[in-house]
Design a protein around this motif. Structure first.
Motif: not given
Length: 194
Positions: A139-144, A165-168, A149-160
């Protein structure tokens, strides 16, 4: 636990729990300890538990220690009811701390669990499905990231999106390493409704 199983109530498992309990879950670990209800080597399976007795599995930083990952996935498939949930958190392959632990036998990327799903049930990118029997819907695979790190912003950008996600993972993960990957899976069983 025996009462729950005997009465036909589905149980929840926290596999590789260590000393960290999880409310409403039975703890499974290789060593006895606080919060451990079942002592078991996950490479050998959980043969004392009957088929389809589990409704949910939680696992945090355990699967990287498993020599026989396909065997464990097959065992979890046997135990977890159709459409039951598995939340699996494992180190991302860019996590530099992961290389320090000599008990780690593998690393994971965003698409590692896709190998246990049919192409229609994979996310982000299709990969070959080699493992017979055990089938899951990813159902999902997300980066944490680490909390430092500025975790909230970075996670939202990468997992957008799957594109970000693939580019990251392909181009940026070695510059800004991830801590872990969080997978959400559902069990698929042949002949089950749905």
């Amino acid at each position: 636990m025996i009462d729950d199983i005997g009465r036909g109530r589905p149980i929840r498992l926290n596999i590789g729990c260590g000393d960290t309990g999880r409310t409403g879950f039975y703890g499974v670990d290789i060593r006895a300890g606080k919060g451990v209800d079942i002592v078991a080597d996950l490479n050998a399976g959980l043969t004392e538990l009957p088929d389809d007795c589990v409704e949910e599995v939680y696992s945090s930083h355990t699967l990287e220690h498993i020599d026989n990952l396909p065997g464990l996935m097959q065992e979890l498939h046997r135990l977890v009811r159709h459409d039951g949930q598995l939340e699996i958190i494992v180190p991302h392959f860019s996590n530099p701390n992961g290389y320090s632990d000599p008990t780690h036998v593998r690393f994971f990327g965003l698409f590692s669990m896709n190998y246990f799903a049919d192409p229609a049930d994979q996310v982000g990118r299709n990969v070959p499905n080699y493992w017979p029997g055990a089938r899951f819907r990813v159902e999902d695979a997300s980066i944490r990231f680490w909390t430092a790190q500025p975790r909230g912003i970075l996670e939202r950008l990468v997992n957008h999106s799957w594109f970000t996600r693939r580019v990251y993972e392909r181009f940026l993960c070695w510059m800004v390493p991830a801590r872990e990957v969080r997978f959400l899976l559902r069990t698929k069983k042949v002949g089950a409704a749905g």
